[in-house]
Design an enzyme around this catalytic site. Structure first.
Site, PDB file in Angstrom:
ATOM      1  N   GLY A 227       0.831  -1.206   0.000  1.00  0.00           N
ATOM      2  CA  GLY A 227       0.000   0.000   0.000  1.00  0.00           C
ATOM      3  C   GLY A 227       0.860   1.249   0.000  1.00  0.00           C
ATOM      4  O   GLY A 227       0.643   2.174  -0.794  1.00  0.00           O
ATOM      5  N   GLU A 265     -12.469   7.323   1.136  1.00  0.00           N
ATOM      6  CA  GLU A 265     -13.768   6.824   1.634  1.00  0.00           C
ATOM      7  C   GLU A 265     -13.486   6.163   2.971  1.00  0.00           C
ATOM      8  O   GLU A 265     -13.130   4.990   3.035  1.00  0.00           O
ATOM      9  CB  GLU A 265     -14.362   5.808   0.645  1.00  0.00           C
ATOM     10  N   CYS A 299     -19.548   0.566   6.420  1.00  0.00           N
ATOM     11  CA  CYS A 299     -19.196   1.951   6.734  1.00  0.00           C
ATOM     12  C   CYS A 299     -20.454   2.742   7.048  1.00  0.00           C
ATOM     13  O   CYS A 299     -20.414   3.725   7.779  1.00  0.00           O
ATOM     14  CB  CYS A 299     -18.422   2.571   5.580  1.00  0.00           C
TER      15      CYS A 299
HETATM   16  P1  NAD Z   1      -7.951  -0.408   7.085  1.00  0.00           P
HETATM   17  O1  NAD Z   1      -7.779   1.061   7.127  1.00  0.00           O
HETATM   18  O2  NAD Z   1      -7.359  -1.225   8.167  1.00  0.00           O
HETATM   19  O3  NAD Z   1      -7.354  -0.981   5.705  1.00  0.00           O
HETATM   20  C1  NAD Z   1      -7.729  -0.496   4.456  1.00  0.00           C
HETATM   21  C2  NAD Z   1      -6.652  -0.781   3.433  1.00  0.00           C
HETATM   22  O4  NAD Z   1      -5.497  -0.003   3.728  1.00  0.00           O
HETATM   23  C3  NAD Z   1      -6.192  -2.223   3.399  1.00  0.00           C
HETATM   24  O5  NAD Z   1      -6.076  -2.611   2.050  1.00  0.00           O
HETATM   25  C4  NAD Z   1      -4.840  -2.159   4.097  1.00  0.00           C
HETATM   26  O6  NAD Z   1      -3.964  -3.195   3.716  1.00  0.00           O
HETATM   27  C5  NAD Z   1      -4.336  -0.820   3.622  1.00  0.00           C
HETATM   28  N1  NAD Z   1      -3.275  -0.173   4.432  1.00  0.00           N
HETATM   29  C6  NAD Z   1      -2.999  -0.336   5.743  1.00  0.00           C
HETATM   30  N2  NAD Z   1      -1.981   0.486   6.116  1.00  0.00           N
HETATM   31  C7  NAD Z   1      -1.622   1.178   5.001  1.00  0.00           C
HETATM   32  C8  NAD Z   1      -0.642   2.197   4.745  1.00  0.00           C
HETATM   33  N3  NAD Z   1       0.153   2.662   5.710  1.00  0.00           N
HETATM   34  N4  NAD Z   1      -0.573   2.698   3.495  1.00  0.00           N
HETATM   35  C9  NAD Z   1      -1.398   2.267   2.517  1.00  0.00           C
HETATM   36  N5  NAD Z   1      -2.329   1.300   2.704  1.00  0.00           N
HETATM   37  C10 NAD Z   1      -2.443   0.764   3.935  1.00  0.00           C
HETATM   38  O7  NAD Z   1      -9.537  -0.677   6.985  1.00  0.00           O
HETATM   39  P2  NAD Z   1     -10.341  -2.043   7.110  1.00  0.00           P
HETATM   40  O8  NAD Z   1     -10.314  -2.509   8.528  1.00  0.00           O
HETATM   41  O9  NAD Z   1      -9.975  -2.998   6.037  1.00  0.00           O
HETATM   42  O10 NAD Z   1     -11.830  -1.542   6.761  1.00  0.00           O
HETATM   43  C11 NAD Z   1     -12.723  -0.994   7.685  1.00  0.00           C
HETATM   44  C12 NAD Z   1     -12.774   0.524   7.561  1.00  0.00           C
HETATM   45  O11 NAD Z   1     -13.080   0.910   6.229  1.00  0.00           O
HETATM   46  C13 NAD Z   1     -13.872   1.117   8.419  1.00  0.00           C
HETATM   47  O12 NAD Z   1     -13.374   2.266   9.050  1.00  0.00           O
HETATM   48  C14 NAD Z   1     -14.942   1.478   7.412  1.00  0.00           C
HETATM   49  O13 NAD Z   1     -15.815   2.504   7.820  1.00  0.00           O
HETATM   50  C15 NAD Z   1     -14.120   1.870   6.226  1.00  0.00           C
HETATM   51  N6  NAD Z   1     -14.917   1.811   5.011  1.00  0.00           N
HETATM   52  C16 NAD Z   1     -15.328   2.979   4.457  1.00  0.00           C
HETATM   53  C17 NAD Z   1     -16.128   2.946   3.323  1.00  0.00           C
HETATM   54  C18 NAD Z   1     -16.628   4.229   2.713  1.00  0.00           C
HETATM   55  O14 NAD Z   1     -17.104   4.176   1.595  1.00  0.00           O
HETATM   56  N7  NAD Z   1     -16.559   5.354   3.386  1.00  0.00           N
HETATM   57  C19 NAD Z   1     -16.470   1.729   2.736  1.00  0.00           C
HETATM   58  C20 NAD Z   1     -16.014   0.551   3.323  1.00  0.00           C
HETATM   59  C21 NAD Z   1     -15.233   0.603   4.463  1.00  0.00           C
END
Ligand code: NAD
Length: 515
Positions: A227, A265, A299
């Protein structure tokens, strides 16, 4: 592998070997670290997937850019035709793919299938869009001049997605990005790699049949390191990130520091407000679905419930009735309404949140612990919970933090203005919902002094959006918009082109600069 898991995977043509390659950029490979896909319902290991090594990330990025350079010259309606074929290919596998979402992520089967349907829908939308991504002609103040606003393909779009919508979020991005003439590189959640591999296999086959480079839709399985590489790469024009506020902040800052574009998002903390004139026969089941559906892992899940004092007692009685009869179990089983949380660490987050509520003397009126049932003891099952905190202060952590689990906090209000104020006083601004039959309340709610969220519903719960409108939230939810509406305009590079077809070269604003 259990029979049900191998049936689903073989239905999608996924060969469960010891290790599955998780990188695709025209060819499948992967020599980085292994990640494990674990079924949240049973704890069964579904597969081990090879992620990308740092060198492979760079190679995939290079291939994706090469693919973009070819693809940007394919006429937009032709790109639409490819999307139409992708739509058909996805629809043909809808049931298997939906079942895989259910197996790997843990949501119930109809929601898994619904998620694939959302991908199908956005493909339909983007097929139409491929003939409608129009620029415009602007009147020039200079004689013999024309000004055009021209949309062109943008470049490489990195899609970083969360675990909870392992198919649809990518779909929203891929469909618009592909219609716009870009190449995408997808880094899915490290805990849902099989969904990503299955989707990419389907899409890559269509690309291949059309003689389009596979790296137009590249995939890199991996976690944080992958990422970070994508986010900091100057070879990525747009980073579309879906995930937590914590990671979104890191991603947003990193991309801004290199003047790249983002769509963020992030987390939601969504409220439903129930007025005394609400139709409770609609409102109660809607709040139940919003708070308990997907085990509170959308979300847009309902996390805050604001009840007018005149209906509070009746509403809670009826809601408790739904909670006590919820059918919890295997999300693939037809009758199940509540599946597991996605991971063991989500269970711990749930337990810590309950502990915090108790430490602040909240009244937990139902739920509050893991299920003790033997038949589901291998999975991450927690009881859906309703709590009435003593504090109604929206700045209190209990109210201001998104807990990604089925916990619903309740407060009671006298006046709509009070409830709207509570609705707006949290950092997040994704979804919100008002239940009333009074048009005066509706006007207030959707107007300048109303809800400040990106989604402002009336007599519709907080969760369950359609693809037609732009989807996204304000404030710490990141201000991103995806899917319908004008969202496509972010996936193109806009140019203002002034063309002089006269025999003079006047300057704008009548400026004189002649020697
Ligand atoms: P997360 O933030 O833990 O992970 C999201 C993504 O980021 C993953 O692919 C992860 O591998 C990657 N990631 C982690 N650290 C990173 C870094 N330093 N740099 C770049 N990428 C990195 O989220 P999660 O637990 O998978 O999902 C749940 C969250 O997502 C909740 O907060 C939810 O509300 C949110 N969400 C938002 C929406 C929206 O449309 N607003 C939709 C779905 C989920």
């Amino acid at each position: 592998l259990s029979t049900r898991a191998s049936d689903i995977l073989s239905g999608l043509g996924i060969n469960v070997a010891d290790e599955i390659p998780g990188v695709y950029d025209g060819q499948w490979r992967g020599s980085g670290e292994l990640i494990t896909s674990v079924c949240p319902t049973t704890g069964e290991v579904l597969a081990r997937v090879r992620t990308a090594s740092p060198a492979e990330v760079q190679e995939a990025l290079a291939r994706t850019r090469e693919a973009y350079v070819t693809f940007r010259n394919v006429p937009a309606p032709k790109r639409g035709e490819i999307l139409r074929q992708i739509r058909e290919a996805l629809a043909a596998k809808r049931d298997y793919l939906g079942a895989l979402v259910s197996l790997e992520m843990g949501k119930i089967r109809t929601e898994g299938v619904g998620e694939v349907q959302e991908f199908v829908d956005i493909c339909d939308y983007a097929v139409g869009l491929s003939r409608m991504m129009n620029g415009r002609v602007v009147a020039s103040e200079r004689p013999g001049h024309s000004i055009l606003e021209v949309p062109n393909p943008l470049g490489v779009v990195a899609v970083l997605s969360a675990f909870n919508f392992p198919v649809a979020v990518y779909g929203w991005n891929l469909a618009l990005s592909l219609a716009a003439g870009n190449a995408t590189i997808w880094k899915p959640s490290p805990t849902t790699p099989l969904c990503a591999i299955a989707v990419t296999q389907i899409i890559s086959k269509v690309l291949q049949e059309n003689g389009i480079p596979g790296a137009v839709a590249s995939l890199i399985a991996g976690d944080k390191d992958v990422g970070e590489t994508l986010v900091t790469s100057s070879d990525v024009e747009l980073v579309s990130f879906t995930g937590s506020e914590r990671v979104g902040r890191i991603v947003g800052e990193a991309v801004a520091s290199r003047f790249g574009k983002t769509i963020l998002e992030l987390g939601g903390n969504n409220a439903s407000i129930i007025m005394p004139d609400a139709d409770l026969s609609l409102a109660v089941p809607a709040v139940f679905f919003g708070a308990v559906g997907t085990a509170g892992q959308r979300c847009t899940s309902t996390r805050r419930l604001y009840l007018h004092k005149d209906v509070a007692e009746q509403f809670l009685d009826r809601l408790k009735g739904f909670y006590s009869s919820v059918r919890t179990g295997d999300p693939l089983a037809k009758e199940t309404l509540l599946g597991p949380l996605h991971t063991g660490s989500a269970v711990r987050t749930y337990e810590q949140a309950i502990e915090k509520l108790r430490s602040q003397n909240a009244n937990i009126i139902t739920g509050g612990k893991r299920y003790q049932r033997q038949d589901i003891s291998g999975g991450n099952f927690v009881e859906p919970t309703i709590s009435i905190p003593t504090s109604t202060n929206p700045k209190n952590d209990i109210w201001s933090t998104e807990i990604f689990a089925p916990i619903l906090n309740v407060a009671i209000f006298d006046e709509l203005e009070q409830a709207i104020d509570w609705n707006n006083q949290v950092p997040q601004g994704l979804s919100s919902s008002l239940w009333t039959r009074d048009v005066r309340n509706v006007g207030k709610w959707i107007g300048p002094s109303g809800s400040d969220a990106g989604i402002v519903n009336v007599n519709v719960g907080t969760s369950g959006a359609e693809i037609g409108a732009a989807f996204g939230g304000n404030k710490s939810t990141g201000w991103g918009r995806e899917s319908g509406g004008d969202a496509w305009k972010q996936y193109v590079r806009w140019s203002a082109c002034t063309i002089n077809f006269s025999d003079a070269a006047p300057l704008a604003q009548g400026v004189s600069f002649s020697s």
